[in-house]
Scaffold this motif. Structure first.
Motif, PDB file in Angstrom:
ATOM      1  N   THR A  32     -14.686  -4.069  -8.938  1.00  8.63           N
ATOM      2  CA  THR A  32     -13.683  -3.112  -8.469  1.00  8.63           C
ATOM      3  C   THR A  32     -12.324  -3.204  -9.149  1.00  8.63           C
ATOM      4  OG1 THR A  32     -13.011  -4.599  -6.665  1.00  8.63           O
ATOM      5  CG2 THR A  32     -14.729  -2.943  -6.176  1.00  8.63           C
ATOM      6  N   LEU A  33     -11.921  -4.377  -9.620  1.00  5.48           N
ATOM      7  CA  LEU A  33     -10.565  -4.579 -10.127  1.00  5.48           C
ATOM      8  C   LEU A  33     -10.201  -3.573 -11.216  1.00  5.48           C
ATOM      9  CD1 LEU A  33      -7.953  -6.207 -10.068  1.00  5.48           C
ATOM     10  CD2 LEU A  33      -8.983  -7.758 -11.749  1.00  5.48           C
ATOM     11  N   GLY A  34      -9.075  -2.896 -11.025  1.00  6.04           N
ATOM     12  CA  GLY A  34      -8.597  -1.919 -11.994  1.00  6.04           C
ATOM     13  C   GLY A  34      -9.251  -0.561 -11.880  1.00  6.04           C
ATOM     14  N   ARG A  35     -10.043  -0.355 -10.845  1.00  2.00           N
ATOM     15  CA  ARG A  35     -10.755   0.915 -10.671  1.00  2.00           C
ATOM     16  C   ARG A  35     -10.315   1.601  -9.386  1.00  2.00           C
ATOM     17  NH1 ARG A  35     -16.578  -1.593 -12.261  1.00  2.00           N
ATOM     18  NH2 ARG A  35     -16.215  -1.631 -14.497  1.00  2.00           N
ATOM     19  N   THR A  36     -10.521   2.883  -9.372  1.00  2.00           N
ATOM     20  CA  THR A  36     -10.321   3.693  -8.170  1.00  2.00           C
ATOM     21  C   THR A  36     -11.671   4.306  -7.847  1.00  2.00           C
ATOM     22  OG1 THR A  36      -8.030   4.151  -8.776  1.00  2.00           O
ATOM     23  CG2 THR A  36      -9.053   5.640  -7.176  1.00  2.00           C
ATOM     24  N   ILE A  48     -10.828   7.341  -0.677  1.00  2.07           N
ATOM     25  CA  ILE A  48     -10.646   6.815  -2.023  1.00  2.07           C
ATOM     26  C   ILE A  48      -9.889   5.495  -1.918  1.00  2.07           C
ATOM     27  CG2 ILE A  48      -9.664   7.265  -4.308  1.00  2.07           C
ATOM     28  CD1 ILE A  48      -9.660  10.263  -3.515  1.00  2.07           C
ATOM     29  N   GLU A  49     -10.322   4.510  -2.710  1.00  2.00           N
ATOM     30  CA  GLU A  49      -9.617   3.235  -2.702  1.00  2.00           C
ATOM     31  C   GLU A  49      -9.363   2.771  -4.133  1.00  2.00           C
ATOM     32  OE1 GLU A  49      -8.974  -0.014   0.379  1.00  2.00           O
ATOM     33  OE2 GLU A  49     -11.107   0.086  -0.068  1.00  2.00           O
ATOM     34  N   GLU A  50      -8.112   2.364  -4.360  1.00  2.00           N
ATOM     35  CA  GLU A  50      -7.705   1.800  -5.639  1.00  2.00           C
ATOM     36  C   GLU A  50      -7.659   0.284  -5.475  1.00  2.00           C
ATOM     37  OE1 GLU A  50      -3.949   1.995  -8.774  1.00  2.00           O
ATOM     38  OE2 GLU A  50      -3.838   3.112  -6.891  1.00  2.00           O
ATOM     39  N   TYR A  51      -8.267  -0.427  -6.419  1.00  2.00           N
ATOM     40  CA  TYR A  51      -8.353  -1.884  -6.365  1.00  2.00           C
ATOM     41  C   TYR A  51      -7.381  -2.470  -7.380  1.00  2.00           C
ATOM     42  CZ  TYR A  51     -12.333  -0.822  -3.512  1.00  2.00           C
ATOM     43  OH  TYR A  51     -13.128  -0.327  -2.507  1.00  2.00           O
ATOM     44  N   LEU A  52      -6.374  -3.156  -6.872  1.00  2.00           N
ATOM     45  CA  LEU A  52      -5.252  -3.656  -7.651  1.00  2.00           C
ATOM     46  C   LEU A  52      -5.371  -5.167  -7.871  1.00  2.00           C
ATOM     47  CD1 LEU A  52      -2.737  -1.637  -5.497  1.00  2.00           C
ATOM     48  CD2 LEU A  52      -3.423  -1.062  -7.840  1.00  2.00           C
ATOM     49  N   PRO A  53      -4.531  -5.751  -8.763  1.00  2.00           N
ATOM     50  CA  PRO A  53      -4.560  -7.200  -8.960  1.00  2.00           C
ATOM     51  C   PRO A  53      -4.251  -7.959  -7.666  1.00  2.00           C
ATOM     52  CG  PRO A  53      -3.309  -6.126 -10.714  1.00  2.00           C
ATOM     53  CD  PRO A  53      -3.603  -5.070  -9.669  1.00  2.00           C
ATOM     54  N   ASN A  54      -4.658  -9.210  -7.643  1.00  2.00           N
ATOM     55  CA  ASN A  54      -4.418 -10.114  -6.521  1.00  2.00           C
ATOM     56  C   ASN A  54      -5.045  -9.627  -5.217  1.00  2.00           C
ATOM     57  OD1 ASN A  54      -2.874 -11.878  -8.175  1.00  2.00           O
ATOM     58  ND2 ASN A  54      -1.167 -10.452  -7.983  1.00  2.00           N
ATOM     59  N   TRP A  59      -5.691   2.581   0.015  1.00  2.00           N
ATOM     60  CA  TRP A  59      -6.755   3.413   0.592  1.00  2.00           C
ATOM     61  C   TRP A  59      -6.180   4.718   1.118  1.00  2.00           C
ATOM     62  CZ3 TRP A  59     -11.776   4.298   1.377  1.00  2.00           C
ATOM     63  CH2 TRP A  59     -12.153   5.115   2.456  1.00  2.00           C
ATOM     64  N   ALA A  60      -6.965   5.787   1.009  1.00  4.43           N
ATOM     65  CA  ALA A  60      -6.618   7.051   1.657  1.00  4.43           C
ATOM     66  C   ALA A  60      -7.899   7.749   2.078  1.00  4.43           C
ATOM     67  CB  ALA A  60      -5.819   7.952   0.726  1.00  4.43           C
ATOM     68  N   PHE A  61      -7.933   8.189   3.348  1.00  2.30           N
ATOM     69  CA  PHE A  61      -9.002   9.089   3.758  1.00  2.30           C
ATOM     70  C   PHE A  61      -8.786  10.396   3.019  1.00  2.30           C
ATOM     71  CE2 PHE A  61      -8.899   6.257   7.470  1.00  2.30           C
ATOM     72  CZ  PHE A  61     -10.254   5.989   7.599  1.00  2.30           C
ATOM     73  N   VAL A  62      -9.818  11.181   2.818  1.00  2.00           N
ATOM     74  CA  VAL A  62      -9.671  12.463   2.141  1.00  2.00           C
ATOM     75  C   VAL A  62      -8.610  13.282   2.878  1.00  2.00           C
ATOM     76  CG1 VAL A  62     -10.830  14.629   1.580  1.00  2.00           C
ATOM     77  CG2 VAL A  62     -12.003  12.465   1.199  1.00  2.00           C
ATOM     78  N   GLY A  63      -7.578  13.704   2.145  1.00  2.00           N
ATOM     79  CA  GLY A  63      -6.499  14.500   2.723  1.00  2.00           C
ATOM     80  C   GLY A  63      -5.480  13.700   3.506  1.00  2.00           C
TER      81      GLY A  63
END
Length: 134
Positions: A32-36, A48-54, A59-63
């Protein structure tokens, strides 16, 4: 004879799915790291979830509005805590499939909601905030 061969073939094809192991924290981080990742639920876009360092996430539910948080491994499952609900752990068992990730929510009553990856990007999550719009 053909019936037994057909049955043995079906059993062999079913083994990989049945033998699928949950992802470890290390495997989840590597994937997951570095991906959305965009997730679906029962054929419908879910969030949608963005996976960041550390082990940070967004996270955001649609809309919905974005929620920042962290993830960690606890007793073999991947748990998330978001800044808007710091006392609530959301724990999931993740599996890597040929089609991407599959996550099964581990609630107090046992496994329930099952999400699956529908899209993957290296672009950051675009966040909506309060009062954004016309």
């Amino acid at each position: 004879m053909r019936t037994r061969l057909f049955a043995a073939t079906l059993l062999t094809l079913a083994l990989p799915a049945a033998a699928q192991e949950p992802m470890t924290a290390e495997a989840f981080d590597a994937y997951t790291l570095g991906r959305t990742l965009s997730y679906g639920f029962e054929g419908t876009p879910y969030g949608i979830e963005e996976y960041l360092p550390n082990r940070r996430v967004r996270w955001a539910f649609v809309g919905g509005e974005c929620q920042d948080g962290v993830w960690f491994e606890r007793d073999g499952v991947i748990c998330f805590i978001y800044d808007n609900a710091p006392n609530e752990q959301q724990c999931w068992t993740f599996f890597q499939t040929d089609d991407g990730l599959r996550g099964v929510f581990q609630g107090p009553d046992g496994p329930s909601t099952e999400l699956y990856e529908v899209e993957q990007s290296t672009q950051p999550l675009t966040c909506q905030g309060p009062g954004v719009g016309v």
